[in-house]
Scaffold this motif. Structure first.
Motif, PDB file in Angstrom:
ATOM      1  N   LYS A   1      28.938  87.855  56.175  1.00  0.00           N
ATOM      2  CA  LYS A   1      28.241  88.038  54.897  1.00  0.00           C
ATOM      3  C   LYS A   1      28.070  86.686  54.178  1.00  0.00           C
ATOM      4  O   LYS A   1      27.028  86.394  53.607  1.00  0.00           O
ATOM      5  N   LEU A   2      29.125  85.894  54.247  1.00  0.00           N
ATOM      6  CA  LEU A   2      29.082  84.564  53.637  1.00  0.00           C
ATOM      7  C   LEU A   2      27.980  83.727  54.294  1.00  0.00           C
ATOM      8  O   LEU A   2      27.187  83.055  53.628  1.00  0.00           O
ATOM      9  N   SER A   3      27.945  83.806  55.621  1.00  0.00           N
ATOM     10  CA  SER A   3      26.942  83.055  56.375  1.00  0.00           C
ATOM     11  C   SER A   3      25.530  83.510  56.007  1.00  0.00           C
ATOM     12  O   SER A   3      24.638  82.689  55.782  1.00  0.00           O
ATOM     13  N   GLU A   4      25.327  84.830  55.929  1.00  0.00           N
ATOM     14  CA  GLU A   4      23.995  85.342  55.581  1.00  0.00           C
ATOM     15  C   GLU A   4      23.555  84.845  54.205  1.00  0.00           C
ATOM     16  O   GLU A   4      22.401  84.460  54.009  1.00  0.00           O
ATOM     17  N   GLY A   5      24.491  84.851  53.259  1.00  0.00           N
ATOM     18  CA  GLY A   5      24.180  84.404  51.900  1.00  0.00           C
ATOM     19  C   GLY A   5      23.777  82.934  51.870  1.00  0.00           C
ATOM     20  O   GLY A   5      22.881  82.546  51.117  1.00  0.00           O
TER      21      GLY A   5
ATOM     22  N   TYR B   1      31.126  73.308  47.786  1.00  0.00           N
ATOM     23  CA  TYR B   1      31.282  73.885  46.451  1.00  0.00           C
ATOM     24  C   TYR B   1      30.487  75.177  46.316  1.00  0.00           C
ATOM     25  O   TYR B   1      30.882  76.077  45.568  1.00  0.00           O
ATOM     26  N   CYS B   2      29.342  75.249  47.035  1.00  0.00           N
ATOM     27  CA  CYS B   2      28.576  76.497  47.019  1.00  0.00           C
ATOM     28  C   CYS B   2      29.384  77.614  47.676  1.00  0.00           C
ATOM     29  O   CYS B   2      29.364  78.764  47.229  1.00  0.00           O
ATOM     30  N   ILE B   3      30.112  77.272  48.732  1.00  0.00           N
ATOM     31  CA  ILE B   3      30.967  78.267  49.388  1.00  0.00           C
ATOM     32  C   ILE B   3      32.082  78.695  48.435  1.00  0.00           C
ATOM     33  O   ILE B   3      32.359  79.891  48.280  1.00  0.00           O
ATOM     34  N   LEU B   4      32.688  77.734  47.778  1.00  0.00           N
ATOM     35  CA  LEU B   4      33.735  78.079  46.800  1.00  0.00           C
ATOM     36  C   LEU B   4      33.149  78.962  45.697  1.00  0.00           C
ATOM     37  O   LEU B   4      33.781  79.930  45.258  1.00  0.00           O
ATOM     38  N   GLY B   5      31.933  78.649  45.270  1.00  0.00           N
ATOM     39  CA  GLY B   5      31.288  79.436  44.220  1.00  0.00           C
ATOM     40  C   GLY B   5      31.034  80.867  44.655  1.00  0.00           C
ATOM     41  O   GLY B   5      31.286  81.810  43.898  1.00  0.00           O
TER      42      GLY B   5
ATOM     43  N   TYR C   1      38.651  88.322  55.701  1.00  0.00           N
ATOM     44  CA  TYR C   1      38.052  87.944  54.422  1.00  0.00           C
ATOM     45  C   TYR C   1      38.567  86.576  53.991  1.00  0.00           C
ATOM     46  O   TYR C   1      39.702  86.203  54.310  1.00  0.00           O
ATOM     47  N   TYR C   2      37.742  85.880  53.227  1.00  0.00           N
ATOM     48  CA  TYR C   2      38.127  84.574  52.682  1.00  0.00           C
ATOM     49  C   TYR C   2      38.074  84.653  51.157  1.00  0.00           C
ATOM     50  O   TYR C   2      37.190  85.306  50.592  1.00  0.00           O
ATOM     51  N   ARG C   3      39.035  84.019  50.516  1.00  0.00           N
ATOM     52  CA  ARG C   3      39.033  83.978  49.046  1.00  0.00           C
ATOM     53  C   ARG C   3      39.455  82.590  48.558  1.00  0.00           C
ATOM     54  O   ARG C   3      40.083  81.829  49.293  1.00  0.00           O
TER      55      ARG C   3
ATOM     56  N   ILE D   1      22.895  76.417  54.846  1.00  0.00           N
ATOM     57  CA  ILE D   1      23.402  76.096  56.184  1.00  0.00           C
ATOM     58  C   ILE D   1      22.392  76.588  57.206  1.00  0.00           C
ATOM     59  O   ILE D   1      21.576  77.465  56.907  1.00  0.00           O
ATOM     60  N   ALA D   2      22.478  76.017  58.421  1.00  0.00           N
ATOM     61  CA  ALA D   2      21.493  76.372  59.441  1.00  0.00           C
ATOM     62  C   ALA D   2      21.872  77.650  60.169  1.00  0.00           C
ATOM     63  O   ALA D   2      21.029  78.450  60.553  1.00  0.00           O
ATOM     64  N   SER D   3      23.186  77.848  60.378  1.00  0.00           N
ATOM     65  CA  SER D   3      23.635  79.034  61.117  1.00  0.00           C
ATOM     66  C   SER D   3      25.114  79.261  60.838  1.00  0.00           C
ATOM     67  O   SER D   3      25.765  78.445  60.175  1.00  0.00           O
ATOM     68  N   ILE D   4      25.618  80.359  61.382  1.00  0.00           N
ATOM     69  CA  ILE D   4      27.035  80.678  61.205  1.00  0.00           C
ATOM     70  C   ILE D   4      27.913  79.596  61.848  1.00  0.00           C
ATOM     71  O   ILE D   4      29.068  79.411  61.469  1.00  0.00           O
ATOM     72  N   GLY D   5      27.331  78.866  62.791  1.00  0.00           N
ATOM     73  CA  GLY D   5      28.066  77.778  63.438  1.00  0.00           C
ATOM     74  C   GLY D   5      28.398  76.651  62.473  1.00  0.00           C
ATOM     75  O   GLY D   5      29.371  75.921  62.651  1.00  0.00           O
ATOM     76  N   THR D   6      27.592  76.497  61.444  1.00  0.00           N
ATOM     77  CA  THR D   6      27.846  75.456  60.438  1.00  0.00           C
ATOM     78  C   THR D   6      28.985  75.879  59.512  1.00  0.00           C
ATOM     79  O   THR D   6      29.717  75.051  58.984  1.00  0.00           O
TER      80      THR D   6
END
Lengths: 110, 192
Positions: free
Chosen positions: A31-35, A16-20, A76-78, A42-47
């Motif tokens: 960018k999503l991973s960094e945020g 839900y945080c990702i959706l938010g 991009y993801y939306r 999350i622990a890393s971009i692998g997650t």
């Protein structure tokens, strides 16, 4: 045995945080991973990518390629219409849920 | 025009990452490698090395990816997001009825209509505590304020008409504005 409480809590809400985050604006993976990493969600971009894969499979998130002005083409993801509905439903539940847990658990006192 | 050459540090990192991701489902594996590759593209060796350092060990990324996809093996149902069926007080028709009672309830059944709207408002999780407090306190406060102002302004039969008008119309107008604002806010939170 001590249970990793943080990990269990993150598992329940990270989708839900990702959706938010994506509901604010379409974003590319890095960018999503960094945020999410900077906030300890999350622990890393692998997650991130397995979760994105699940959200896409459920039709809550879609992707598109976009050429940036100065840099490379990025994926991009939306959030989809269905994802927005799911997020709205989560928001409805989250406030009362968090308040209830806080009432029951209280704050840490020395 | 030729494409700029990829720094060795990037090539080596992506190759190692791809190796470590062996066994991870194709879509996830490609997503991770492509997502990192597009971020490193166009960077010189020094900038790329800095980004790579912030990313971390490919083995760690791969382990995280493997852990993330593991629940799928127990079946798609185990990873599906499940939301409980909506309660009555979370549905859009409830928002409409509550807003209508707040705005016009007092005209249909004096006082009781508005009170019913307030009770419905407090019974629903769609509005925050502050929104509920504003909807409950502001209309009566507007009425008392107008009443006070007009009472201080003068006396006589015409003035009592003005007091009645102000004391009634003020709260009703406040309730209409609040009803519109709160219904708009709750609409997105409500479930169909």
């Amino acid at each position: 045995m001590t249970v990793d409480v943080g990990a269990q809590l993150r598992k329940g809400v990270v989708e839900y945080c990702i959706l938010g985050l994506l509901a604010t604006e379409p974003t590319y993976g890095w960018k999503l991973s960094e945020g999410l990493v900077s906030r300890g969600l999350i622990a890393s971009i692998g997650t991130l990518y397995p979760i994105l894969g699940r959200l896409r499979a459920q039709g809550l998130v879609s992707s598109f390629d976009q050429q940036s002005d100065a840099g490379p083409s990025r994926r991009y993801y939306r959030v989809t219409e269905s994802g927005h509905r799911q997020l709205a439903a989560f928001r409805t539940h989250w406030g009362p849920f968090a308040r209830t847990v806080h009432e029951l658990v209280g704050e840490d006192t020395p | 025009m030729t494409k700029p050459s990829i720094p060795g540090v990037v090539r080596d990192y992506l190759a190692e990452l791809d190796r470590e991701l062996a066994g991870v489902p194709g879509e996830v594996r490609q997503g991770i490698v492509a997502g990192i590759a597009e971020e490193l593209e166009g960077l010189d060796a020094s900038a790329a090395a800095s980004r790579i350092e912030s990313l971390g060990d490919p083995a760690f990324i791969a382990a995280e990816a493997r852990a993330g996809v593991a629940p799928r093996s127990t079946g798609p149902k185990s990873t599906k997001l499940v939301v409980a069926p909506p309660r009555v007080s979370e549905q859009r028709w409830y928002v409409v009825v509550t807003a209508a009672l707040l705005e016009f309830g007092v005209l249909v059944v004096p006082l009781a209509g508005w009170v019913a709207g307030i009770m419905m408002l407090w019974a629903s999780p769609l509005w925050t505590r502050n929104e509920k407090l504003i909807a409950t306190i502001v209309p009566p406060a507007v009425g008392v304020l107008l009443f006070g102002i007009l009472a201080l302004a003068g006396s006589g039969l015409a003035m009592w008409h003005a007091l009645l008008f102000g004391g009634l119309v003020g709260p009703i107008l406040a309730s209409i504005v609040i009803g519109i604002v709160l219904s708009r806010r709750a609409w997105g939170r409500a479930r169909t």
